[in-house]
Design a protein around this motif. Structure first.
Motif, PDB file in Angstrom:
ATOM      1  N   SER A 110      24.735  13.677 -62.188  1.00 55.75           N
ATOM      2  CA  SER A 110      25.496  14.719 -61.501  1.00 55.75           C
ATOM      3  C   SER A 110      24.630  15.910 -61.108  1.00 55.75           C
ATOM      4  O   SER A 110      25.116  16.815 -60.431  1.00 55.75           O
ATOM      5  CB  SER A 110      26.662  15.184 -62.374  1.00 55.75           C
ATOM      6  OG  SER A 110      26.189  15.691 -63.612  1.00 55.75           O
ATOM      7  N   ASN A 111      23.372  15.936 -61.528  1.00 58.27           N
ATOM      8  CA  ASN A 111      22.469  17.011 -61.125  1.00 58.27           C
ATOM      9  C   ASN A 111      21.752  16.723 -59.819  1.00 58.27           C
ATOM     10  O   ASN A 111      20.923  17.525 -59.374  1.00 58.27           O
ATOM     11  CB  ASN A 111      21.411  17.255 -62.209  1.00 58.27           C
ATOM     12  CG  ASN A 111      21.968  17.978 -63.408  1.00 58.27           C
ATOM     13  OD1 ASN A 111      23.128  18.371 -63.428  1.00 58.27           O
ATOM     14  ND2 ASN A 111      21.148  18.148 -64.430  1.00 58.27           N
ATOM     15  N   TYR A 112      22.051  15.585 -59.203  1.00 56.90           N
ATOM     16  CA  TYR A 112      21.303  15.152 -58.032  1.00 56.90           C
ATOM     17  C   TYR A 112      22.180  15.062 -56.782  1.00 56.90           C
ATOM     18  O   TYR A 112      23.292  14.538 -56.815  1.00 56.90           O
ATOM     19  CB  TYR A 112      20.671  13.779 -58.277  1.00 56.90           C
ATOM     20  CG  TYR A 112      19.565  13.809 -59.303  1.00 56.90           C
ATOM     21  CD1 TYR A 112      19.855  13.728 -60.663  1.00 56.90           C
ATOM     22  CD2 TYR A 112      18.239  13.926 -58.913  1.00 56.90           C
ATOM     23  CE1 TYR A 112      18.839  13.774 -61.603  1.00 56.90           C
ATOM     24  CE2 TYR A 112      17.221  13.964 -59.847  1.00 56.90           C
ATOM     25  CZ  TYR A 112      17.527  13.894 -61.188  1.00 56.90           C
ATOM     26  OH  TYR A 112      16.521  13.933 -62.114  1.00 56.90           O
ATOM     27  N   ASP A 113      21.631  15.580 -55.693  1.00 58.22           N
ATOM     28  CA  ASP A 113      22.181  15.287 -54.377  1.00 58.22           C
ATOM     29  C   ASP A 113      21.692  13.894 -53.979  1.00 58.22           C
ATOM     30  O   ASP A 113      20.556  13.513 -54.293  1.00 58.22           O
ATOM     31  CB  ASP A 113      21.700  16.289 -53.333  1.00 58.22           C
ATOM     32  CG  ASP A 113      22.179  17.708 -53.610  1.00 58.22           C
ATOM     33  OD1 ASP A 113      21.501  18.647 -53.175  1.00 58.22           O
ATOM     34  OD2 ASP A 113      23.246  17.852 -54.242  1.00 58.22           O
ATOM     35  N   MET A 114      22.539  13.156 -53.266  1.00 55.81           N
ATOM     36  CA  MET A 114      22.206  11.779 -52.918  1.00 55.81           C
ATOM     37  C   MET A 114      22.314  11.572 -51.407  1.00 55.81           C
ATOM     38  O   MET A 114      23.187  12.142 -50.755  1.00 55.81           O
ATOM     39  CB  MET A 114      23.162  10.817 -53.618  1.00 55.81           C
ATOM     40  CG  MET A 114      23.139  10.895 -55.134  1.00 55.81           C
ATOM     41  SD  MET A 114      21.551  10.395 -55.820  1.00 55.81           S
ATOM     42  CE  MET A 114      21.469   8.680 -55.314  1.00 55.81           C
ATOM     43  N   GLY A 115      21.439  10.727 -50.899  1.00 54.77           N
ATOM     44  CA  GLY A 115      21.464  10.442 -49.466  1.00 54.77           C
ATOM     45  C   GLY A 115      21.277   8.971 -49.185  1.00 54.77           C
ATOM     46  O   GLY A 115      20.749   8.225 -50.010  1.00 54.77           O
ATOM     47  N   TRP A 116      21.742   8.560 -48.031  1.00 46.55           N
ATOM     48  CA  TRP A 116      21.493   7.220 -47.500  1.00 46.55           C
ATOM     49  C   TRP A 116      20.687   7.365 -46.215  1.00 46.55           C
ATOM     50  O   TRP A 116      21.022   8.190 -45.347  1.00 46.55           O
ATOM     51  CB  TRP A 116      22.790   6.481 -47.197  1.00 46.55           C
ATOM     52  CG  TRP A 116      23.521   5.968 -48.387  1.00 46.55           C
ATOM     53  CD1 TRP A 116      24.589   6.554 -49.018  1.00 46.55           C
ATOM     54  CD2 TRP A 116      23.266   4.753 -49.097  1.00 46.55           C
ATOM     55  NE1 TRP A 116      24.997   5.782 -50.067  1.00 46.55           N
ATOM     56  CE2 TRP A 116      24.200   4.658 -50.143  1.00 46.55           C
ATOM     57  CE3 TRP A 116      22.329   3.721 -48.953  1.00 46.55           C
ATOM     58  CZ2 TRP A 116      24.241   3.587 -51.037  1.00 46.55           C
ATOM     59  CZ3 TRP A 116      22.353   2.658 -49.832  1.00 46.55           C
ATOM     60  CH2 TRP A 116      23.304   2.598 -50.869  1.00 46.55           C
ATOM     61  N   PHE A 117      19.661   6.552 -46.108  1.00 48.58           N
ATOM     62  CA  PHE A 117      18.822   6.485 -44.924  1.00 48.58           C
ATOM     63  C   PHE A 117      18.704   5.017 -44.512  1.00 48.58           C
ATOM     64  O   PHE A 117      18.941   4.130 -45.321  1.00 48.58           O
ATOM     65  CB  PHE A 117      17.435   7.056 -45.200  1.00 48.58           C
ATOM     66  CG  PHE A 117      17.436   8.531 -45.473  1.00 48.58           C
ATOM     67  CD1 PHE A 117      17.845   9.029 -46.706  1.00 48.58           C
ATOM     68  CD2 PHE A 117      17.051   9.435 -44.504  1.00 48.58           C
ATOM     69  CE1 PHE A 117      17.864  10.392 -46.967  1.00 48.58           C
ATOM     70  CE2 PHE A 117      17.059  10.796 -44.746  1.00 48.58           C
ATOM     71  CZ  PHE A 117      17.468  11.267 -45.976  1.00 48.58           C
ATOM     72  N   ARG A 118      18.306   4.782 -43.280  1.00 43.27           N
ATOM     73  CA  ARG A 118      18.113   3.404 -42.852  1.00 43.27           C
ATOM     74  C   ARG A 118      16.884   3.297 -41.966  1.00 43.27           C
ATOM     75  O   ARG A 118      16.467   4.275 -41.341  1.00 43.27           O
ATOM     76  CB  ARG A 118      19.344   2.889 -42.090  1.00 43.27           C
ATOM     77  CG  ARG A 118      19.594   3.543 -40.731  1.00 43.27           C
ATOM     78  CD  ARG A 118      20.906   3.056 -40.166  1.00 43.27           C
ATOM     79  NE  ARG A 118      21.139   3.594 -38.822  1.00 43.27           N
ATOM     80  CZ  ARG A 118      22.284   3.439 -38.150  1.00 43.27           C
ATOM     81  NH1 ARG A 118      23.306   2.790 -38.712  1.00 43.27           N
ATOM     82  NH2 ARG A 118      22.411   3.949 -36.945  1.00 43.27           N
ATOM     83  N   GLN A 119      16.324   2.109 -41.946  1.00 41.98           N
ATOM     84  CA  GLN A 119      15.155   1.852 -41.108  1.00 41.98           C
ATOM     85  C   GLN A 119      15.295   0.477 -40.484  1.00 41.98           C
ATOM     86  O   GLN A 119      15.346  -0.538 -41.195  1.00 41.98           O
ATOM     87  CB  GLN A 119      13.859   1.946 -41.898  1.00 41.98           C
ATOM     88  CG  GLN A 119      12.615   1.867 -41.025  1.00 41.98           C
ATOM     89  CD  GLN A 119      11.358   2.316 -41.733  1.00 41.98           C
ATOM     90  OE1 GLN A 119      11.313   2.391 -42.951  1.00 41.98           O
ATOM     91  NE2 GLN A 119      10.336   2.641 -40.953  1.00 41.98           N
ATOM     92  N   ALA A 120      15.365   0.472 -39.175  1.00 42.44           N
ATOM     93  CA  ALA A 120      15.427  -0.776 -38.418  1.00 42.44           C
ATOM     94  C   ALA A 120      14.015  -1.223 -38.063  1.00 42.44           C
ATOM     95  O   ALA A 120      13.091  -0.391 -38.060  1.00 42.44           O
ATOM     96  CB  ALA A 120      16.254  -0.574 -37.156  1.00 42.44           C
ATOM     97  N   PRO A 121      13.827  -2.494 -37.756  1.00 45.55           N
ATOM     98  CA  PRO A 121      12.498  -2.979 -37.389  1.00 45.55           C
ATOM     99  C   PRO A 121      11.896  -2.185 -36.230  1.00 45.55           C
ATOM    100  O   PRO A 121      12.591  -1.901 -35.250  1.00 45.55           O
ATOM    101  CB  PRO A 121      12.758  -4.436 -36.991  1.00 45.55           C
ATOM    102  CG  PRO A 121      13.974  -4.813 -37.744  1.00 45.55           C
ATOM    103  CD  PRO A 121      14.825  -3.584 -37.794  1.00 45.55           C
ATOM    104  N   ASP A 122      10.667  -1.780 -36.382  1.00 48.78           N
ATOM    105  CA  ASP A 122       9.915  -1.062 -35.347  1.00 48.78           C
ATOM    106  C   ASP A 122      10.500   0.304 -35.031  1.00 48.78           C
ATOM    107  O   ASP A 122      10.234   0.859 -33.952  1.00 48.78           O
ATOM    108  CB  ASP A 122       9.810  -1.899 -34.067  1.00 48.78           C
ATOM    109  CG  ASP A 122       9.100  -3.223 -34.296  1.00 48.78           C
ATOM    110  OD1 ASP A 122       9.520  -4.232 -33.705  1.00 48.78           O
ATOM    111  OD2 ASP A 122       8.134  -3.235 -35.104  1.00 48.78           O
ATOM    112  N   LYS A 123      11.307   0.838 -35.943  1.00 46.90           N
ATOM    113  CA  LYS A 123      11.862   2.172 -35.740  1.00 46.90           C
ATOM    114  C   LYS A 123      11.575   3.045 -36.944  1.00 46.90           C
ATOM    115  O   LYS A 123      11.333   2.544 -38.055  1.00 46.90           O
ATOM    116  CB  LYS A 123      13.370   2.105 -35.489  1.00 46.90           C
ATOM    117  CG  LYS A 123      13.750   1.459 -34.169  1.00 46.90           C
ATOM    118  CD  LYS A 123      15.238   1.587 -33.906  1.00 46.90           C
ATOM    119  CE  LYS A 123      15.616   1.010 -32.555  1.00 46.90           C
ATOM    120  NZ  LYS A 123      17.070   1.144 -32.284  1.00 46.90           N
ATOM    121  N   GLU A 124      11.635   4.338 -36.759  1.00 52.05           N
ATOM    122  CA  GLU A 124      11.423   5.254 -37.862  1.00 52.05           C
ATOM    123  C   GLU A 124      12.672   5.330 -38.737  1.00 52.05           C
ATOM    124  O   GLU A 124      13.792   5.065 -38.282  1.00 52.05           O
ATOM    125  CB  GLU A 124      11.071   6.651 -37.330  1.00 52.05           C
ATOM    126  CG  GLU A 124       9.734   6.710 -36.627  1.00 52.05           C
ATOM    127  CD  GLU A 124       9.329   8.121 -36.262  1.00 52.05           C
ATOM    128  OE1 GLU A 124       8.209   8.309 -35.761  1.00 52.05           O
ATOM    129  OE2 GLU A 124      10.138   9.044 -36.495  1.00 52.05           O
TER     130      GLU A 124
END
Length: 126
Positions: free
Chosen positions: A29-43
């Motif tokens: 509970s002390n942490y902010d959480m995020g989701w990120f994604r990476q597609a092929p050949d993309k940042e």
């Protein structure tokens, strides 16, 4: 902090998936959480983030209205409910964590996060 994402898979366009990310942190509970994604050949790109209490959330423009981030601090888990999936959502999805106790802010840049999971593959067929 170790993060383990799961729930990815192959789904048809218009379908749904729910991703989960379990954290090993003693005080999740002390942490902010995020989701990120990476597609092929993309940042890598930001998808969604939630603050430590679950009271503040941010979404990318492409996620707004279709994806929902939530968390269960008792289970050390953050979720990403993905509805109305599109082929362009195909990517490896990573969860990330950073210590923080913000009430009205949550990081959206990958550089702001300290811990990263290995990711789970989401493939959306047309």
């Amino acid at each position: 902090v170790q993060l383990q994402a799961s729930g990815g898979g192959l789904v048809q366009a218009g379908g749904s998936l729910r991703l989960s990310c379990v954290a090993s942190a003693r005080t999740f509970s002390n942490y902010d959480m995020g989701w990120f994604r990476q597609a092929p050949d993309k940042e890598r790109e930001f998808v969604a983030a939630i603050n430590w209490f679950g009271s503040f959330k941010r979404y990318s423009d492409s996620a707004e209205g279709r994806l929902t981030i939530s968390r269960d601090n008792a289970k050390n888990t953050v979720y990403l409910q993905m509805n109305s999936l599109k082929p362009e959502d195909t990517a490896v999805y990573h969860c990330a964590a950073v210590a923080g106790l913000h009430s009205a802010y949550v990081p959206t840049a990958g550089s702001e996060y300290t811990y990263w999971g290995r990711g789970t593959q989401v493939t959306v067929s047309s």
